[in-house]
Scaffold this motif. Structure first.
Motif, PDB file in Angstrom:
ATOM      1  N   ASP A 255      19.789  42.072   1.714  1.00  0.00           N
ATOM      2  CA  ASP A 255      18.451  41.524   1.488  1.00  0.00           C
ATOM      3  C   ASP A 255      17.894  42.091   0.186  1.00  0.00           C
ATOM      4  O   ASP A 255      17.534  43.273   0.113  1.00  0.00           O
ATOM      5  CB  ASP A 255      17.541  41.892   2.674  1.00  0.00           C
ATOM      6  CG  ASP A 255      16.202  41.165   2.622  1.00  0.00           C
ATOM      7  OD1 ASP A 255      15.849  40.667   1.544  1.00  0.00           O
ATOM      8  OD2 ASP A 255      15.521  41.113   3.653  1.00  0.00           O
ATOM      9  N   THR A 256      17.806  41.257  -0.848  1.00  0.00           N
ATOM     10  CA  THR A 256      17.304  41.735  -2.144  1.00  0.00           C
ATOM     11  C   THR A 256      15.805  42.009  -2.104  1.00  0.00           C
ATOM     12  O   THR A 256      15.304  42.880  -2.810  1.00  0.00           O
ATOM     13  CB  THR A 256      17.608  40.703  -3.234  1.00  0.00           C
ATOM     14  OG1 THR A 256      17.103  39.414  -2.817  1.00  0.00           O
ATOM     15  CG2 THR A 256      19.102  40.589  -3.464  1.00  0.00           C
ATOM     16  N   LEU A 269      14.869  42.765   6.370  1.00  0.00           N
ATOM     17  CA  LEU A 269      13.601  42.732   7.098  1.00  0.00           C
ATOM     18  C   LEU A 269      13.336  41.318   7.601  1.00  0.00           C
ATOM     19  O   LEU A 269      13.775  40.332   7.006  1.00  0.00           O
ATOM     20  CB  LEU A 269      12.451  43.239   6.230  1.00  0.00           C
ATOM     21  CG  LEU A 269      12.210  42.567   4.872  1.00  0.00           C
ATOM     22  CD1 LEU A 269      11.288  41.372   5.022  1.00  0.00           C
ATOM     23  CD2 LEU A 269      11.625  43.570   3.895  1.00  0.00           C
ATOM     24  N   ALA A 270      12.638  41.254   8.685  1.00  0.00           N
ATOM     25  CA  ALA A 270      12.272  39.968   9.287  1.00  0.00           C
ATOM     26  C   ALA A 270      10.769  39.817   9.242  1.00  0.00           C
ATOM     27  O   ALA A 270      10.024  40.725   9.626  1.00  0.00           O
ATOM     28  CB  ALA A 270      12.776  39.894  10.726  1.00  0.00           C
ATOM     29  N   GLU A 318      15.257  33.821   3.202  1.00  0.00           N
ATOM     30  CA  GLU A 318      16.192  32.881   2.577  1.00  0.00           C
ATOM     31  C   GLU A 318      16.975  33.519   1.440  1.00  0.00           C
ATOM     32  O   GLU A 318      17.983  32.975   0.996  1.00  0.00           O
ATOM     33  CB  GLU A 318      15.416  31.667   2.065  1.00  0.00           C
ATOM     34  CG  GLU A 318      14.775  30.852   3.180  1.00  0.00           C
ATOM     35  CD  GLU A 318      14.065  29.630   2.644  1.00  0.00           C
ATOM     36  OE1 GLU A 318      13.974  29.513   1.402  1.00  0.00           O
ATOM     37  OE2 GLU A 318      13.612  28.816   3.451  1.00  0.00           O
ATOM     38  N   GLN A 319      16.508  34.683   0.941  1.00  0.00           N
ATOM     39  CA  GLN A 319      17.211  35.350  -0.159  1.00  0.00           C
ATOM     40  C   GLN A 319      18.358  36.217   0.334  1.00  0.00           C
ATOM     41  O   GLN A 319      19.067  36.825  -0.470  1.00  0.00           O
ATOM     42  CB  GLN A 319      16.214  36.216  -0.948  1.00  0.00           C
ATOM     43  CG  GLN A 319      15.792  37.507  -0.264  1.00  0.00           C
ATOM     44  CD  GLN A 319      14.802  37.283   0.875  1.00  0.00           C
ATOM     45  OE1 GLN A 319      14.281  36.196   1.026  1.00  0.00           O
ATOM     46  NE2 GLN A 319      14.552  38.320   1.653  1.00  0.00           N
ATOM     47  N   THR A 320      18.567  36.296   1.631  1.00  0.00           N
ATOM     48  CA  THR A 320      19.619  37.159   2.173  1.00  0.00           C
ATOM     49  C   THR A 320      20.963  36.437   2.175  1.00  0.00           C
ATOM     50  O   THR A 320      21.027  35.207   2.152  1.00  0.00           O
ATOM     51  CB  THR A 320      19.272  37.580   3.612  1.00  0.00           C
ATOM     52  OG1 THR A 320      19.136  36.398   4.428  1.00  0.00           O
ATOM     53  CG2 THR A 320      17.972  38.357   3.652  1.00  0.00           C
ATOM     54  N   THR A 342      27.986  33.913   2.752  1.00  0.00           N
ATOM     55  CA  THR A 342      27.131  32.844   3.275  1.00  0.00           C
ATOM     56  C   THR A 342      25.673  33.193   3.038  1.00  0.00           C
ATOM     57  O   THR A 342      25.246  34.320   3.305  1.00  0.00           O
ATOM     58  CB  THR A 342      27.365  32.657   4.791  1.00  0.00           C
ATOM     59  OG1 THR A 342      28.772  32.475   5.025  1.00  0.00           O
ATOM     60  CG2 THR A 342      26.599  31.460   5.314  1.00  0.00           C
ATOM     61  N   MET A 343      24.921  32.216   2.530  1.00  0.00           N
ATOM     62  CA  MET A 343      23.498  32.448   2.287  1.00  0.00           C
ATOM     63  C   MET A 343      22.695  32.329   3.583  1.00  0.00           C
ATOM     64  O   MET A 343      23.044  31.564   4.487  1.00  0.00           O
ATOM     65  CB  MET A 343      22.956  31.434   1.274  1.00  0.00           C
ATOM     66  CG  MET A 343      23.342  31.735  -0.179  1.00  0.00           C
ATOM     67  SD  MET A 343      22.732  33.347  -0.774  1.00  0.00           S
ATOM     68  CE  MET A 343      20.966  33.134  -0.658  1.00  0.00           C
TER      69      MET A 343
END
Length: 485
Positions: A255-256, A269-270, A318-320, A342-343
């Motif tokens: 996760d950036t 993080l969620a 969505e960036q993970t 996989t994105m």
């Protein structure tokens, strides 16, 4: 002169009458307004939910000596009473009522005993959390029985620290539950009185016999909370695929955004959650250190028509992406590879709810009363129902991480949903945040000189001007009237 005196007396009488009226209204109606940013002097949503669910009278007896003061505890009890008509309280001096204090096993001033329908719970150091836990314990018709599976390197609920989960255990015991270990290899079946099984990050494979015990427990409507350890896959991964239609592919979620916020890209993080009882109105950020990803085994998420399929609970951003280059992760050189990775977003947590596959059998029928008796409200399962909550990470439940962000709230809500304590599912009020005021030199000068020098000086000058004007003869102040007598 007489007219001015009359106006002064009348104004005084009106002012006194207004003050007396406000005092009477304040005495009859306890109006409060909590202006603090984190609602420090208000009840949390958890407490409100627990009090709103009361179906019978609950009485609290607070033992305080008059000289010691009970204002904070009394204010808290008053808030409880305002929230529910079922809740009442009284303040008792233990020196004037020693027999009653002894009868309630109260040995020191400051204790509060909560009673309901012959059951009671004593709080030695009363605060909001302790009092609401006492209310839940006193009103629970049956203690929840929770077993923690051991023998495969799982988190230890009795050992504090990085590999311990004592905080998770405390969440259950504070609500009146009992938490004990269970070794599946030594038992033929999970006892009928067990309401919930915890499987917290196993690092070793289960025996075939243990898998059969789990199968039999789930088929008769058992409830499980499973936290997988992506660092060490086991045959439990295949078990959740077979039983619940979930799979956890190899790899870790990177996760950036989390890297920018926490400095660690391996802690996704969620901030997005499904709209279900566990996460309804849930707006806290949760963190999952070194987490994998959960997917529906057949690629289909649950819909209203196929509610027995698993569905996502907490989602990564969505960036993970799911990084499969483990060597690159260890060396710090991992990057998204379109051909291999996989994105996101991914499921960091998932839930399953459906009728027990063995519904109607003798075992399933025997298991039903335990779950029904455990419910604190009228929400009672009519038929054996299997429930499961799954996480692609076990670290977030450990003592080191469960206190970060909303991890503890998510864990508590998951446990309460599995135990059919839906009325206790909520989000605690935000914790106080330290705020710092940074001023520029000009702002500091204004804050210093305006109230200390400029404002008093202006008042003095204004007073002098008014005094000088009053001392001037009337004809000088009103030249047009100088010729009148």
């Amino acid at each position: 002169m007489l007219k001015r005196l009359s106006m002064t007396v009348l104004t005084g009488i009106v002012a006194v009458a207004l003050l007396m009226g406000l005092n009477v209204l304040a005495a009859k109606h306890d109006w409060r307004w909590d202006a603090t940013s984190n609602k420090r002097y208000s009840l949390s949503e958890t407490t409100k939910a627990a009090l709103a669910s009361l179906t019978g009278p609950v009485h609290a007896v607070a033992f305080f000596r008059p000289s010691e003061g009970s204002s904070q505890t009394e204010d808290m009890l008053e808030l409880f009473a305002q929230q529910s008509k079922q809740f009442t309280y009284e303040i008792v001096d233990p020196d004037r009522a020693p027999f009653r204090a002894k009868q309630m096993d109260v040995r020191q001033s400051g204790a509060v005993v909560v009673e309901s329908d012959g059951r009671s719970d004593k709080v030695v150091f009363p605060d909001e959390q302790a009092l609401v836990n006492a209310v839940v314990k006193a009103t629970s018709r049956r203690k929840s029985v929770v077993r923690v599976v051991t023998g495969h390197g799982e988190l230890d609920v009795d050992a504090p620290g990085g590999h311990g989960a004592t905080t998770l255990k405390k969440l259950l015991t504070d609500q009146g539950g009992t938490v004990q270990p269970i070794t599946l290899a030594k038992t033929k079946t999970v006892p009928d009185d067990v309401d919930l099984l915890l499987i917290l990050g196993p690092t070793d494979n289960y025996l075939d016999h243990e898998i059969k015990v789990l199968d039999e427990y789930v088929d008769r409507g058992g409830r499980v909370l499973v936290a997988l350890a992506p660092e060490t896959p086991t045959n439990l991964d295949a078990w959740i695929t077979k039983q619940f239609g979930l799979k956890m592919p190899s790899g870790f979620v990177v996760d950036t955004l989390s890297q920018a916020m926490t400095g660690d890209a391996m802690t996704p993080l969620a901030q997005k959650y499904s709209r279900m009882p566990i996460t309804r109105d849930f707006a806290l950020m949760t963190l999952f250190p070194t987490s994998g990803a959960l997917l529906a085994a057949d690629g289909n998420a649950a819909t209203a028509k196929n509610a027995t399929e698993p569905q996502g609970l907490a989602f990564s951003g969505e960036q993970t992406w799911l990084e499969t280059n483990i060597q690159g992760l260890h060396q710090g050189t991992a990057a998204f590879n379109p051909g291999e990775d996989t994105m996101g977003p991914f499921w960091l947590g998932a839930v399953y709810e459906g009728p027990a596959r063995g519904a109607g059998s003798a075992n399933a029928t025997a298991a039903a009363p335990a779950a029904q008796a455990n419910a604190t409200n009228a929400t009672v399962s009519k038929a054996p129902e299997t429930r499961g909550v799954f996480f692609a990470d076990q670290d977030f439940l450990s003592d080191d991480f469960i206190v970060i962000g909303g991890d503890k709230d998510l864990a508590r809500n998951s446990l309460n949903w599995l135990l059919e304590h839906e009325s206790l599912i909520s989000v605690n009020k935000p914790r106080p945040v330290a705020a710092f005021l940074v001023m520029t030199p000009l702002q500091r000068a204004v804050m210093t000189y305006v109230p200390v020098v400029i404002a008093p000086l202006a008042c003095i000058i204004l007073a002098i001007v008014v005094a000088m004007r009053r001392r001037r003869p009337r004809y000088q102040r009103n030249p047009g009237n100088s010729g009148k007598a």
